[in-house]
Design an enzyme around this catalytic site. Sequence first.
Site, PDB file in Angstrom:
ATOM      1  N   LYS A  76      14.271  28.042  32.479  1.00 54.34           N
ATOM      2  CA  LYS A  76      15.610  28.420  32.922  1.00 54.34           C
ATOM      3  C   LYS A  76      15.514  29.019  34.324  1.00 54.34           C
ATOM      4  CE  LYS A  76      19.518  31.331  31.373  1.00 54.34           C
ATOM      5  NZ  LYS A  76      19.947  32.263  30.290  1.00 54.34           N
ATOM      6  N   SER A 152      24.228  30.874  28.169  1.00 54.25           N
ATOM      7  CA  SER A 152      24.007  30.531  29.563  1.00 54.25           C
ATOM      8  C   SER A 152      22.812  29.595  29.799  1.00 54.25           C
ATOM      9  CB  SER A 152      23.796  31.801  30.394  1.00 54.25           C
ATOM     10  OG  SER A 152      22.627  32.503  29.975  1.00 54.25           O
ATOM     11  N   SER A 176      22.809  33.557  24.574  1.00 57.55           N
ATOM     12  CA  SER A 176      22.612  32.530  25.592  1.00 57.55           C
ATOM     13  C   SER A 176      21.535  31.511  25.287  1.00 57.55           C
ATOM     14  CB  SER A 176      22.321  33.186  26.945  1.00 57.55           C
ATOM     15  OG  SER A 176      23.489  33.765  27.472  1.00 57.55           O
TER      16      SER A 176
END
Length: 462
Positions: A76, A152, A176
């Site tokens: 990420k 996210s 997330s």
Amino acid sequence: MTDPAPDLATAVDALARRRTTAADLAAQAIAAHDPELNAYAAWTPEATRSQAAAADAARAAGVDTGPLMGVPVSLKDIYAAAGWPTHAGSPKALPAARWERDGPLVAKLRRQLAAITGKTNTVEFAFSGLGTNPHWGAPRNPWDRSRVAGGSSSGAAVSVREGSALLALGTDTAGSIRVPAAMTGLAGLKLGAGRWPTEGIVPLSHLLDTPGLIARTARDLALGYGALDGDAPTAAPAALPDLTGVRLCVPTGVVWDDASPGVTEAVERALSALEAAGARLLRRDVPEVEAAIEVFRTTNLAGPDLYRLLATELDGWLDTVDPSIRQRLDKATEVPAWQWLAARARVAEVSRDAAQRLRDCDALVTPTVALSPPEVEAMQAPDRFAAANGLALRNTAVANYLTMAGVTLPAGLDAAGLPVGLQLLGQPGTEARLLALAQAVERVLGTADDRLGAPPAPTRGR
């Protein structure tokens, strides 16, 4: 092995038995990448090939660096890593001196000679649960490309679903990891508070942030957990032999409210299958779940932390922040200090109370997300975004606000034919036991491929 590895465990086994090579896995990952799904902020196939070649050379020399040796893994774009800038979903790269060097978890991947595929797209500074981003575009849900993938860690989930990574590192502050895993039909693991280091990860909330993993199966999560937990790789937690006598606490009340059509039905079918396999369903009121959701709804615990970072360490970033995020950041500055501190104290209190109340349970079980993935374009309206974001994160936030560990597994499809997740929560420090349970649950329900089937042919929504 000419076909893409169906999951991490199969690939690791094939590598160990010399039935495939890291170069083969890298080639398959690169071929699987679909730019239209927008998983990556930085897609680096040449680096992937180079890392795979190094892993193959080491293996040929008789070196075994760990289970992730030669495995395609995505990061990420909130993890600092040498060789890549870190944007954290913002339009500018963060200062290189701090955010272009390996943090502890990335360093573990390097030591095992994992083949890092690139940096995956994220919501700006990880501050929402839907996966939208006006700077980099929203990663698209492979089950319906007109819809969000959840956030996210949106690109992280898409990278695994499309097959360009067999394991993805994400972060979870209110859901997330579990939200995008659930929305794309994958398995996701959120560690309990403090279990893994957050150094080298752009912070959102020092209280709530936790690293975690997204993979195809619970077995893969266990393998990844064993590889990265502690100072050296260890064996993956083994599955429970069966579910006989396993006690699953199913809270009544708010976690079922406002569910999209088909979500409750999919989860109830999964629960019935677990009960038929020997699990005991303990349906009861859990006041601490309601209390955690109330704190989540009424006090923005993460906002002041992020505002401080942007105002004091990243000069000029506030002026470019996504308007939907800036709106919530500005509201966070209106929260009196006493109220923020009281909310933190309330989190500690309800976490202690929940640990006591759930002593007779092996896991707390809820729908992962009550909301069917909404259409990307519909999320342009601020009021619709706010409502959808709150509902998407409501059930997953329970784990963060009760400092619990969490796993999501595919439960079925909703009325729109989109994935639904089943969430298993356990106390911090019990991650191995939770993963053992998750694997036993997966044996009953089947993997995503078994329970959901494959995503339909692409529906172009872009």
